[in-house]
Design an enzyme around this catalytic site. Structure first.
Site, PDB file in Angstrom:
ATOM      1  CD  GLU A 195      -2.827   1.162   2.437  1.00 55.19           C
ATOM      2  OE1 GLU A 195      -2.972   0.175   3.304  1.00 55.19           O
ATOM      3  OE2 GLU A 195      -3.562   2.108   2.520  1.00 55.19           O
ATOM      4  NE  ARG A 234       4.172  -7.954  11.233  1.00 58.52           N
ATOM      5  CZ  ARG A 234       3.801  -7.021  10.476  1.00 58.52           C
ATOM      6  NH1 ARG A 234       2.680  -7.292   9.660  1.00 58.52           N
ATOM      7  NH2 ARG A 234       4.598  -5.578  10.519  1.00 58.52           N
ATOM      8  CE  LYS A 289       3.093   0.091   4.696  1.00 59.04           C
ATOM      9  NZ  LYS A 289       2.401   0.098   3.466  1.00 59.04           N
TER      10      LYS A 289
HETATM   11  P1  ATP Z   1       3.139  -2.368   8.202  1.00 61.83           P
HETATM   12  O1  ATP Z   1       2.561  -3.378   9.244  1.00 61.83           O
HETATM   13  O2  ATP Z   1       4.128  -1.981   8.310  1.00 61.83           O
HETATM   14  O3  ATP Z   1       2.033  -1.124   8.007  1.00 61.83           O
HETATM   15  P2  ATP Z   1       1.388  -3.338   5.923  1.00 61.83           P
HETATM   16  O4  ATP Z   1       1.165  -4.847   6.055  1.00 61.83           O
HETATM   17  O5  ATP Z   1       0.355  -2.449   5.996  1.00 61.83           O
HETATM   18  O6  ATP Z   1       2.717  -2.971   6.738  1.00 61.83           O
HETATM   19  P3  ATP Z   1       1.584  -3.402   2.839  1.00 61.83           P
HETATM   20  O7  ATP Z   1       2.198  -2.146   2.134  1.00 61.83           O
HETATM   21  O8  ATP Z   1       0.226  -3.798   2.874  1.00 61.83           O
HETATM   22  O9  ATP Z   1       1.932  -2.966   4.635  1.00 61.83           O
HETATM   23  O10 ATP Z   1       2.479  -4.690   2.848  1.00 61.83           O
HETATM   24  C1  ATP Z   1       3.012  -5.057   1.505  1.00 61.83           C
HETATM   25  C2  ATP Z   1       3.282  -6.667   1.812  1.00 61.83           C
HETATM   26  O11 ATP Z   1       4.385  -6.877   2.687  1.00 61.83           O
HETATM   27  C3  ATP Z   1       2.219  -7.491   2.291  1.00 61.83           C
HETATM   28  O12 ATP Z   1       1.815  -8.541   1.645  1.00 61.83           O
HETATM   29  C4  ATP Z   1       2.259  -7.790   3.820  1.00 61.83           C
HETATM   30  O13 ATP Z   1       1.988  -8.759   4.308  1.00 61.83           O
HETATM   31  C5  ATP Z   1       3.858  -7.672   3.584  1.00 61.83           C
HETATM   32  N1  ATP Z   1       4.794  -7.488   5.183  1.00 61.83           N
HETATM   33  C6  ATP Z   1       4.275  -6.304   5.641  1.00 61.83           C
HETATM   34  N2  ATP Z   1       5.087  -6.131   6.847  1.00 61.83           N
HETATM   35  C7  ATP Z   1       5.871  -7.290   6.798  1.00 61.83           C
HETATM   36  C8  ATP Z   1       6.636  -7.996   7.716  1.00 61.83           C
HETATM   37  N3  ATP Z   1       7.209  -7.088   8.766  1.00 61.83           N
HETATM   38  N4  ATP Z   1       7.089  -9.334   7.429  1.00 61.83           N
HETATM   39  C9  ATP Z   1       6.908  -9.929   6.199  1.00 61.83           C
HETATM   40  N5  ATP Z   1       5.964  -9.351   5.311  1.00 61.83           N
HETATM   41  C10 ATP Z   1       5.294  -8.176   5.484  1.00 61.83           C
HETATM   42 MG    MG Z   2      -1.447  -3.590   4.602  1.00 64.69          MG
END
Ligand code: ATP
Ligand code: MG
Length: 559
Positions: free
Chosen positions: A36, A263, A273
């Site tokens: 995102e 994760r 984020k």
């Molecule tokens: P955050 O938790 O930092 O806000 P998010 O999941 O909202 O991250 P996205 O932009 O939706 O961020 O993530 C893109 C991809 O990266 C998704 O498939 C998500 O599952 C993966 N992802 C995000 N954080 C992690 C992590 N700590 N370890 C592994 N994969 C991750």
């Molecule tokens: Mg997300």
């Protein structure tokens, strides 16, 4: 750790391998990375990137898409889109075809919503947000059907078209899936598919005022792109029934398989984020690419290499068990990589004068030393020996502790690549601080230790004339607490910032070779650590960032 054990604990790779062997999805492996665009990517995303792109890379029929999951225009920005593309490429991956945007599918998504309404599987609900959450029930209690649940298909179609036409304000209506208000899975209690938002979108401008929800958009985007394996983190496990429900209830030929993995959590590190954005917004760090940030941009500026991040991601593996990875594993990965490739240089971080009493005033010797101790093919560099030298304040002690291996009154040390010197006396200022060290050198000791000669250790040094001015930034972990991201500290994480995470040394002096070699090279400053040129450097004003120390200094302190 061997290559074999590194790949053995990637359970998703095993699933994919079996699928390919079984000829499932016609032997194709098509993954996607769906960020995102609401912030910069961090080290957790690196895990997901390496997994998705890495898997695709290992098959002849493999491909991985980069798709922006851009259904939430309030928080999204073009800056983030640009930064994310740059980070994925920098990590060494390329996506299949053009960059995709979930927003490109808004027209199809709208049509699929109409299809669900037409089949009596979605309805327009006009409860207020508060009412809706009351009707939703709790984990222990079933929800109640919305009074709008039995609206006729015609009324639903009409209202939904008018929502899209902009006839209603934000929040007046939502489109919901008609599933089961008593499902034990809260995600299945008639989840929202569309909401009204009168807001401009960074990709589609003013074209839409209804926006699809993530849980509706994601499975359809995956299916439209022909994704075979849709990999996501464990928090989406409970959304999988909805992912499947959406695809089972619309007319679409493809049904990707969602697989969840744990994760990445790193100790001493925040990987959210939202929290990273807070550090940036509150100016607690110098932007998203501050070298202390666990963002990919921050790590790049800190001097991490793509290879080191990829090898770290391989080493941590992919499993379904939640755990916390020790940040020293990441530091190990960069040390291991830079030890091999980084040329060596001497740099005195906190200079103090050292004068050789028995060396001629106007003589200069150009001494050759290897660029890398293990790779003679990397050549030689020149350091300049003269009467006036500089050493690091920390390499001299007037009253040395036991087992002191550096310089002390009356003691001898070898100057790396140069001669053995012996400290004769010190000069002090009025306040009693040592301002200069007077030493003698032994002209028979260049590159050899005469029999019976005892120098207590080796220190680095630099000519007080032939050198370049440097500003050196010593970075340390951003948080002093092992788990700044969880538990009671969750919202107070800013209180746990390490006050010594940045130390600026403005008077450092580096050897001349730093002025000659391409500025992008990472260096090992001998005995100090690995360093890289900071992006803020300009001609004549070199700034170096310490990427990592030579050894794990935290371990030693018992931190
Ligand atoms: P955050 O938790 O930092 O806000 P998010 O999941 O909202 O991250 P996205 O932009 O939706 O961020 O993530 C893109 C991809 O990266 C998704 O498939 C998500 O599952 C993966 N992802 C995000 N954080 C992690 C992590 N700590 N370890 C592994 N994969 C991750
Ligand atoms: Mg997300």
């Amino acid at each position: 750790m061997t290559k074999e054990t590194r790949t053995a604990n990637n359970f998703i790779k095993n699933i994919v391998e079996k699928d390919v062997a079984d000829g499932k999805h016609a032997g194709k492996v098509h993954t996607r990375f769906p960020p995102e665009p609401n912030g910069f990517l961090h080290v957790g995303h690196a895990k997901s990137i390496c997994l998705n792109f890495g898997l695709a890379q290992s098959y002849a029929q493999g491909a991985c898409n980069l798709r922006f999951d851009d259904t939430n225009p309030e928080k999204e920005e073009q800056t983030y889109i640009d930064a994310i593309k740059k980070d994925v490429e920098w990590l060494g991956f390329s996506w299949e075809g053009e960059v995709r945007y979930a927003s490109e599918y808004f027209p199809q998504l709208f049509d699929f919503a109409l299809e669900l309404i037409g089949k009596g599987k979605a309805y327009v609900c006009s409860l207020t947000a508060d009412q809706a959450s009351e009707y939703r029930g709790t984990l222990k209690e079933a929800g109640k059907n919305s009074p709008f649940r039995e609206r006729s298909i015609e009324e639903n179609l009409d209202l939904f078209q008018r929502m899209r036409a902009g006839e209603f304000p934000d929040g007046a209506h939502v489109l919901r899936a008609k599933i089961d208000m008593s499902s034990p899975n809260m995600n299945m209690r008639d989840p929202i598919l569309y909401r009204i938002r009168h807001i401009e979108h960074h990709q589609t401008g003013k074209a839409w005022c209804v926006y699809p929800m993530y849980d509706f958009t994601h499975p359809i985007s995956d299916a439209l792109e022909g994704i075979t394996h849709s990999l996501c983190t464990l928090e989406f496990e409970g959304h999988r029934p909805l992912y499947d429900w959406v695809l089972d209830n619309i007319t679409i030929p493809c049904h990707p398989q969602q697989i969840e993995f744990a994760r990445l959590n790193l100790n001493y590190t925040v990987t959210s984020k939202r929290k990273l954005k807070r550090l940036v917004d509150e100016k607690r760090v110098d932007g998203w690419d501050d070298p202390r940030m666990p963002t990919i941009a921050g790590m790049r500026r800190r001097g991490f290499t793509p290879e080191s991040i990829r090898s770290f991601c391989e080493a941590i593996g992919v499993t379904r068990s939640e755990g916390v990875v020790d940040v020293s594993m990441l530091e190990f990965a960069i040390r291991e990589d830079l030890n091999e490739r980084a040329p060596r240089a001497m740099c005195v971080l906190r200079p103090i004068k050292l004068t050789l009493s028995n060396y001629p005033e106007d003589k200069v010797e150009a001494l050759s030393v290897p660029v890398h101790p293990n790779f003679p093919e990397m050549g030689e560099r020149t350091v300049y020996w003269r009467k006036d030298l500089l050493i690091d304040q920390e390499d001299f002690a007037e009253e040395p502790p036991k087992k002191w291996k550096r310089l002390a009154p009356g003691g001898s040390v070898r100057m790396r690549g140069g001669y053995v010197i012996t400290c004769e006396e010190v000069v002090k200022d009025a306040a009693g601080n040592v301002t200069e060290i007077i030493a003698s050198y032994d002209d028979k000791t260049l590159g050899v230790n005469p029999v019976g000669y005892k120098a207590s250790g080796v220190i680095h040094w630099i000519s007080s004339v032939e050198n370049v001015d440097l500003t050196v930034r010593l970075y340390d972990r951003l948080f002093t607490d092992e788990s700044p991201d969880s538990g009671k500290a969750a919202e107070d994480f800013v209180q746990l910032i390490n006050p010594d995470s940045l130390q600026v040394l403005a008077n450092a002096k580096g050897e001349m070779s730093l002025a000659n070699i391409a500025a992008t090279l990472p260096y090992q400053f001998e005995r100090e650590g690995y360093f890289c040129v900071d992006s803020s450097s300009s001609e004549g004003k070199l700034v170096y960032n310490r990427t990592v120390t030579l050894r794990d200094t935290w371990e030693k302190q018992g931190n």
